[in-house]
Design a protein around this motif. Structure first.
Motif, PDB file in Angstrom:
ATOM      1  N   ILE A 194       0.854  -1.187   0.000  1.00 53.05           N
ATOM      2  CA  ILE A 194       0.000   0.000   0.000  1.00 53.05           C
ATOM      3  C   ILE A 194       0.896   1.246   0.000  1.00 53.05           C
ATOM      4  N   PRO A 195       0.370   2.412  -0.337  1.00 58.05           N
ATOM      5  CA  PRO A 195       1.179   3.641  -0.309  1.00 58.05           C
ATOM      6  C   PRO A 195       1.666   3.947   1.101  1.00 58.05           C
ATOM      7  N   ASN A 196       2.835   4.552   1.198  1.00 56.22           N
ATOM      8  CA  ASN A 196       3.390   4.838   2.517  1.00 56.22           C
ATOM      9  C   ASN A 196       3.121   6.253   3.005  1.00 56.22           C
ATOM     10  N   ASP A 197       2.428   7.089   2.182  1.00 51.68           N
ATOM     11  CA  ASP A 197       2.114   8.440   2.652  1.00 51.68           C
ATOM     12  C   ASP A 197       0.781   8.422   3.393  1.00 51.68           C
ATOM     13  N   PRO A 198       0.595   9.315   4.381  1.00 53.23           N
ATOM     14  CA  PRO A 198      -0.590   9.266   5.248  1.00 53.23           C
ATOM     15  C   PRO A 198      -1.925   9.308   4.514  1.00 53.23           C
ATOM     16  N   THR A 199      -2.063  10.213   3.543  1.00 46.31           N
ATOM     17  CA  THR A 199      -3.347  10.348   2.860  1.00 46.31           C
ATOM     18  C   THR A 199      -3.710   9.093   2.080  1.00 46.31           C
ATOM     19  N   ASN A 200      -2.803   8.624   1.228  1.00 47.83           N
ATOM     20  CA  ASN A 200      -3.095   7.465   0.394  1.00 47.83           C
ATOM     21  C   ASN A 200      -3.032   6.158   1.168  1.00 47.83           C
ATOM     22  N   GLY A 201      -2.238   6.109   2.223  1.00 46.77           N
ATOM     23  CA  GLY A 201      -2.188   4.907   3.045  1.00 46.77           C
ATOM     24  C   GLY A 201      -3.526   4.635   3.714  1.00 46.77           C
ATOM     25  N   GLY A 202      -4.112   5.675   4.291  1.00 53.96           N
ATOM     26  CA  GLY A 202      -5.425   5.532   4.917  1.00 53.96           C
ATOM     27  C   GLY A 202      -6.491   5.183   3.893  1.00 53.96           C
ATOM     28  N   ARG A 203      -6.383   5.778   2.737  1.00 49.82           N
ATOM     29  CA  ARG A 203      -7.332   5.507   1.649  1.00 49.82           C
ATOM     30  C   ARG A 203      -7.247   4.043   1.218  1.00 49.82           C
ATOM     31  N   ALA A 204      -6.024   3.510   1.147  1.00 48.01           N
ATOM     32  CA  ALA A 204      -5.827   2.106   0.769  1.00 48.01           C
ATOM     33  C   ALA A 204      -6.414   1.163   1.812  1.00 48.01           C
ATOM     34  N   LEU A 205      -6.225   1.487   3.080  1.00 46.28           N
ATOM     35  CA  LEU A 205      -6.770   0.647   4.146  1.00 46.28           C
ATOM     36  C   LEU A 205      -8.304   0.651   4.120  1.00 46.28           C
ATOM     37  N   LEU A 206      -8.881   1.804   3.819  1.00 49.81           N
ATOM     38  CA  LEU A 206     -10.337   1.869   3.692  1.00 49.81           C
ATOM     39  C   LEU A 206     -10.826   1.002   2.535  1.00 49.81           C
ATOM     40  N   LEU A 207     -10.048   0.966   1.459  1.00 55.76           N
ATOM     41  CA  LEU A 207     -10.425   0.148   0.304  1.00 55.76           C
ATOM     42  C   LEU A 207     -10.335  -1.336   0.649  1.00 55.76           C
ATOM     43  N   LEU A 208      -9.313  -1.725   1.402  1.00 58.97           N
ATOM     44  CA  LEU A 208      -9.194  -3.121   1.847  1.00 58.97           C
ATOM     45  C   LEU A 208     -10.368  -3.499   2.752  1.00 58.97           C
ATOM     46  N   GLN A 209     -10.785  -2.559   3.577  1.00 61.81           N
ATOM     47  CA  GLN A 209     -11.952  -2.810   4.426  1.00 61.81           C
ATOM     48  C   GLN A 209     -13.207  -2.949   3.578  1.00 61.81           C
ATOM     49  N   LYS A 210     -13.349  -2.090   2.568  1.00 61.59           N
ATOM     50  CA  LYS A 210     -14.505  -2.135   1.673  1.00 61.59           C
ATOM     51  C   LYS A 210     -14.565  -3.477   0.937  1.00 61.59           C
ATOM     52  N   ALA A 211     -13.390  -4.045   0.678  1.00 59.60           N
ATOM     53  CA  ALA A 211     -13.316  -5.336  -0.018  1.00 59.60           C
ATOM     54  C   ALA A 211     -13.436  -6.512   0.947  1.00 59.60           C
ATOM     55  N   ASN A 212     -13.718  -6.213   2.220  1.00 58.51           N
ATOM     56  CA  ASN A 212     -13.897  -7.237   3.263  1.00 58.51           C
ATOM     57  C   ASN A 212     -12.638  -8.069   3.511  1.00 58.51           C
ATOM     58  N   LEU A 213     -11.481  -7.453   3.330  1.00 60.41           N
ATOM     59  CA  LEU A 213     -10.220  -8.159   3.572  1.00 60.41           C
ATOM     60  C   LEU A 213      -9.668  -7.889   4.966  1.00 60.41           C
ATOM     61  N   LEU A 214     -10.130  -6.815   5.588  1.00 64.99           N
ATOM     62  CA  LEU A 214      -9.769  -6.517   6.966  1.00 64.99           C
ATOM     63  C   LEU A 214     -10.808  -5.562   7.536  1.00 64.99           C
ATOM     64  N   LYS A 215     -10.695  -5.309   8.831  1.00 64.70           N
ATOM     65  CA  LYS A 215     -11.615  -4.375   9.474  1.00 64.70           C
ATOM     66  C   LYS A 215     -10.818  -3.397  10.317  1.00 64.70           C
ATOM     67  N   LEU A 216     -11.156  -2.114  10.178  1.00 60.37           N
ATOM     68  CA  LEU A 216     -10.495  -1.071  10.946  1.00 60.37           C
ATOM     69  C   LEU A 216     -11.250  -0.768  12.232  1.00 60.37           C
ATOM     70  N   LYS A 217     -10.581  -0.121  13.149  1.00 60.82           N
ATOM     71  CA  LYS A 217     -11.219   0.270  14.405  1.00 60.82           C
ATOM     72  C   LYS A 217     -12.389   1.202  14.122  1.00 60.82           C
ATOM     73  N   ASP A 218     -13.377   1.181  14.980  1.00 60.34           N
ATOM     74  CA  ASP A 218     -14.519   2.079  14.834  1.00 60.34           C
ATOM     75  C   ASP A 218     -14.038   3.523  14.783  1.00 60.34           C
ATOM     76  N   GLY A 219     -14.565   4.259  13.833  1.00 60.97           N
ATOM     77  CA  GLY A 219     -14.215   5.666  13.703  1.00 60.97           C
ATOM     78  C   GLY A 219     -13.014   5.929  12.822  1.00 60.97           C
ATOM     79  N   ALA A 220     -12.332   4.876  12.377  1.00 59.15           N
ATOM     80  CA  ALA A 220     -11.174   5.070  11.503  1.00 59.15           C
ATOM     81  C   ALA A 220     -11.632   5.662  10.175  1.00 59.15           C
ATOM     82  N   ASN A 221     -10.878   6.635   9.691  1.00 56.46           N
ATOM     83  CA  ASN A 221     -11.246   7.289   8.435  1.00 56.46           C
ATOM     84  C   ASN A 221     -10.052   7.336   7.496  1.00 56.46           C
ATOM     85  N   GLU A 222     -10.028   8.352   6.624  1.00 55.08           N
ATOM     86  CA  GLU A 222      -8.969   8.423   5.622  1.00 55.08           C
ATOM     87  C   GLU A 222      -7.580   8.667   6.218  1.00 55.08           C
TER      88      GLU A 222
END
Length: 274
Positions: free
Chosen positions: A140-168
């Motif tokens: 995944i990207p190592n910069d804060p903006t795109n890294g968070g965006r990538a993690l959200l996409l992985l969550q959207k794809a049901n590959l992982l789950k982030l803590k409640d309230g996690a955002n970009e």
């Protein structure tokens, strides 16, 4: 006396003719006043290009669209807030929200989303996300903006789950559930396509994917959709989203004509969000 009398008559006639001429001259202005001017600030590609496509359609609706191009992400919001523009089109809502937080005197809101420059999940090792094995490596990207965006996409794809309230702004520390024990590797965004030979999947921004001859519409196993917070929006001053001409602008730019133009012109580099 006779000369003064005729002079007075001439002056009266001149005033009368001037008054009539003014009335006749106002007639075109009244006609022109039916056409409303709408000044919109935009970055050149693809935003100004999309606006150019709807100019004639808005003209038919009595709206003269004036496009003012900007090459930075600050001035379009300042100009809009200062009433030098009626709207702008260049940013996504997360950026707008951050801008408003940093500039507390700015009262700008999202009037409607138009397109996404999507982030996608790519692979050279699997054809479907269901094939991901336990312990798979993910870049995944190592910069804060795109890294968070990538993690959200992985969550959207049901590959992982982030803590409640996690955002970009999420980081790998915000991963709450990782059922496949994915190994997350953070890499400079521009280098992500090169990691495809070594990882199971990689989350790549559209511009870098296109540079590597990857088409988001054809090659991505999973891609951001219209629910993405990164939809590029038309922004207006608070309260102006209810203006009739703004509603017409949004309806026109979210038409089948523009959807077709986006799909044919950009070949997946951007995706309609409507």
């Amino acid at each position: 006396m006779r000369g003064k009398f005729f002079a007075a008559i001439t002056l009266a006639a001149t005033l009368l003719l001037t008054g009539c001429g003014g009335g006749g001259g106002d007639q075109p202005a009244k006609t022109d006043s039916k056409e409303i001017s709408l000044k919109i600030g935009a970055t050149p590609v693809p935003h100004a290009e999309l606006l150019e496509q709807i100019k004639p359609d808005l003209k038919e609706q009595g709206i003269n669209l004036e496009i003012v191009e900007f090459n930075d992400y600050v001035q379009p919001n300042i100009a809009l807030n200062d009433k030098e523009l009626d709207a702008n089109f260049f940013q996504h809502e997360p950026y707008l929200n951050d801008f408003v937080k940093e500039h507390t005197d700015v009262k700008i809101v999202n009037a409607g989303g138009v397109h996404i420059e999507p982030m996608g999940i790519y692979s050279k090792k699997i054809k479907d996300l269901s094939e991901i094995a336990d312990g798979a490596i993910v870049s995944i990207p190592n910069d804060p903006t795109n890294g968070g965006r990538a993690l959200l996409l992985l969550q959207k794809a049901n590959l992982l789950k982030l803590k409640d309230g996690a955002n970009e702004t999420a980081t790998v520390q915000d991963i709450a559930e990782n059922p496949k024990n994915l190994v997350i590797q953070e890499v400079e965004a521009a280098q992500l396509p090169r990691t495809l030979e070594d990882v199971t999947i990689s989350i790549i921004n559209t511009n870098f994917a296109m540079n590597a001859d990857l088409n988001p519409m054809k090659d991505a196993l999973f891609i951001e959709d219209s629910t993405s917070p990164y939809v590029n929006i038309v922004a207006v001053r608070e309260g102006d989203q209810d203006r009739d001409e703004i509603k017409k602008l949004l309806a026109t730019i979210k038409s089948d004509k523009i959807k077709k133009f986006i799909e044919e012109k950009y070949n997946g580099a951007i995706v309609p969000a409507f």
